[in-house]
Design a protein around this motif. Structure first.
Motif, short mmCIF file in Angstrom:
data_model
loop_
_atom_site.label_atom_id
_atom_site.label_comp_id
_atom_site.label_asym_id
_atom_site.label_seq_id
_atom_site.Cartn_x
_atom_site.Cartn_y
_atom_site.Cartn_z
N ARG A 11 -8.28 1.84 3.19
CA ARG A 11 -7.72 0.63 3.10
C ARG A 11 -6.58 0.24 3.87
NH1 ARG A 11 -9.42 -4.47 3.55
NH2 ARG A 11 -8.10 -5.87 2.21
N TRP A 12 -5.64 1.22 3.79
CA TRP A 12 -4.57 0.96 4.84
C TRP A 12 -4.78 1.13 6.07
CZ3 TRP A 12 0.19 5.18 4.55
CH2 TRP A 12 1.19 4.52 5.48
N GLU A 13 -5.76 1.96 6.45
CA GLU A 13 -6.18 2.30 7.96
C GLU A 13 -6.91 0.95 8.36
OE1 GLU A 13 -8.44 5.73 8.05
OE2 GLU A 13 -6.63 7.13 7.80
N GLU A 14 -7.53 0.43 7.59
CA GLU A 14 -8.44 -0.89 7.63
C GLU A 14 -7.70 -1.81 8.09
OE1 GLU A 14 -11.35 -3.78 5.18
OE2 GLU A 14 -11.24 -1.93 4.71
N LEU A 15 -6.76 -2.04 7.22
CA LEU A 15 -5.61 -3.20 7.45
C LEU A 15 -4.92 -2.82 8.82
CD1 LEU A 15 -4.58 -4.11 3.52
CD2 LEU A 15 -6.10 -5.35 5.11
N GLU B 280 -9.31 7.49 -5.62
CA GLU B 280 -8.23 6.37 -5.49
C GLU B 280 -7.20 6.55 -4.26
OE1 GLU B 280 -4.85 3.53 -7.72
OE2 GLU B 280 -5.57 5.56 -8.67
N VAL B 281 -6.70 7.95 -4.23
CA VAL B 281 -5.78 8.18 -2.91
C VAL B 281 -6.64 7.96 -1.72
CG1 VAL B 281 -4.56 9.72 -1.68
CG2 VAL B 281 -4.11 9.68 -4.28
N ALA B 282 -7.83 8.41 -1.70
CA ALA B 282 -8.69 8.29 -0.41
C ALA B 282 -9.07 6.82 -0.22
CB ALA B 282 -10.03 9.23 -0.76
N ARG B 283 -9.20 6.34 -1.16
CA ARG B 283 -9.87 4.58 -1.03
C ARG B 283 -8.51 3.81 -0.40
NH1 ARG B 283 -8.62 0.47 -3.62
NH2 ARG B 283 -7.68 1.44 -5.45
N LEU B 284 -7.34 4.07 -1.17
CA LEU B 284 -6.08 3.50 -0.48
C LEU B 284 -5.75 3.80 0.72
CD1 LEU B 284 -3.90 4.06 -3.92
CD2 LEU B 284 -4.89 1.85 -2.76
N TYR B 285 -5.96 5.04 1.38
CA TYR B 285 -5.83 5.45 2.72
C TYR B 285 -6.59 4.68 3.58
CZ TYR B 285 -1.91 8.97 2.21
OH TYR B 285 -0.87 9.67 2.19
N LEU C 30 0.90 -1.37 -0.06
CA LEU C 30 0.01 -0.05 -0.23
C LEU C 30 0.92 1.35 0.00
CD1 LEU C 30 -3.11 -0.98 2.01
CD2 LEU C 30 -3.08 0.11 -0.20
N PRO C 31 1.93 1.38 0.69
CA PRO C 31 2.53 2.65 0.80
C PRO C 31 3.12 3.02 -0.61
CG PRO C 31 3.22 1.40 2.80
CD PRO C 31 2.33 0.36 1.71
N SER C 32 3.59 2.08 -1.42
CA SER C 32 4.32 2.39 -2.87
C SER C 32 2.87 2.74 -3.74
CB SER C 32 4.98 1.27 -3.33
OG SER C 32 4.30 0.01 -3.41
N ILE D 256 0.01 4.15 -2.89
CA ILE D 256 -0.31 5.43 -2.53
C ILE D 256 0.55 6.57 -2.94
CG2 ILE D 256 -0.39 6.96 -0.47
CD1 ILE D 256 -1.68 4.65 1.07
N GLU D 257 1.82 6.15 -2.92
CA GLU D 257 2.89 6.96 -3.50
C GLU D 257 2.61 7.51 -5.01
OE1 GLU D 257 7.67 7.17 -3.87
OE2 GLU D 257 7.01 6.45 -2.03
N ALA D 258 2.53 6.28 -5.49
CA ALA D 258 2.32 6.46 -7.18
C ALA D 258 0.82 7.12 -7.43
CB ALA D 258 2.22 4.92 -7.62
N ALA D 259 -0.18 6.84 -6.74
CA ALA D 259 -1.48 7.69 -6.85
C ALA D 259 -1.21 8.96 -6.50
CB ALA D 259 -2.28 7.02 -6.04
N GLU D 260 -0.42 9.56 -5.43
CA GLU D 260 0.07 10.69 -5.18
C GLU D 260 0.61 11.61 -6.23
OE1 GLU D 260 1.32 10.51 -1.12
OE2 GLU D 260 -0.95 10.91 -0.40
N ALA D 261 1.57 10.70 -6.71
CA ALA D 261 2.35 11.49 -8.03
C ALA D 261 1.49 11.79 -9.19
CB ALA D 261 3.48 10.26 -8.06
N ARG D 262 0.77 10.85 -9.42
CA ARG D 262 -0.26 10.95 -10.59
C ARG D 262 -1.18 12.22 -10.22
NH1 ARG D 262 -1.06 5.46 -10.39
NH2 ARG D 262 -3.15 5.39 -9.49
#
Length: 96
Positions: A87-91, A80-85, A35-37, A39-45
């Motif tokens: 999911r990260w919190e959920e996991l 997508e960024v919001a969804r990834l964050y 997830l961190p990578s 999220i990083e890719a999505a934030e770069a986009r």
């Protein structure tokens, strides 16, 4: 003594124990690791799209279709960024 005995009985009843956090399965553990990578890719986009939408030349009539696409891509990437964050919190919560 006319005091009701119900509150004392309710206080003496054991409270239910909170459920133990579940351990992550192999798939979830791998997803959490990636997830961190992601999220990083999505934030770069997102940053690239934000930069493009900030370019005044995209607001010319000749580039209206491009602007609409960039705006749509930016909305999708922001979601997508919001969804990834989330999911990260959920996991992380599941991990305990």
């Amino acid at each position: 003594d006319d005091a009701p005995a119900a509150p004392a009985a309710a206080a003496a009843a054991p409270s239910p124990t909170p459920p133990k956090p579940k351990k992550l399965g192999t798939r979830d553990a791998k997803e959490l690791e990636e997830l961190p990578s992601r999220i990083e890719a999505a934030e770069a986009r997102q940053a690239t799209l934000t930069e493009r939408i900030g370019d005044p030349s995209i607001y010319t009539p000749a580039r209206a279709a491009e602007r609409a696409q960039v705006e749509a891509d930016l909305r999708a990437t922001t979601d997508e960024v919001a969804r990834l964050y989330a999911r990260w919190e959920e996991l992380e919560a599941k991990k305990g």
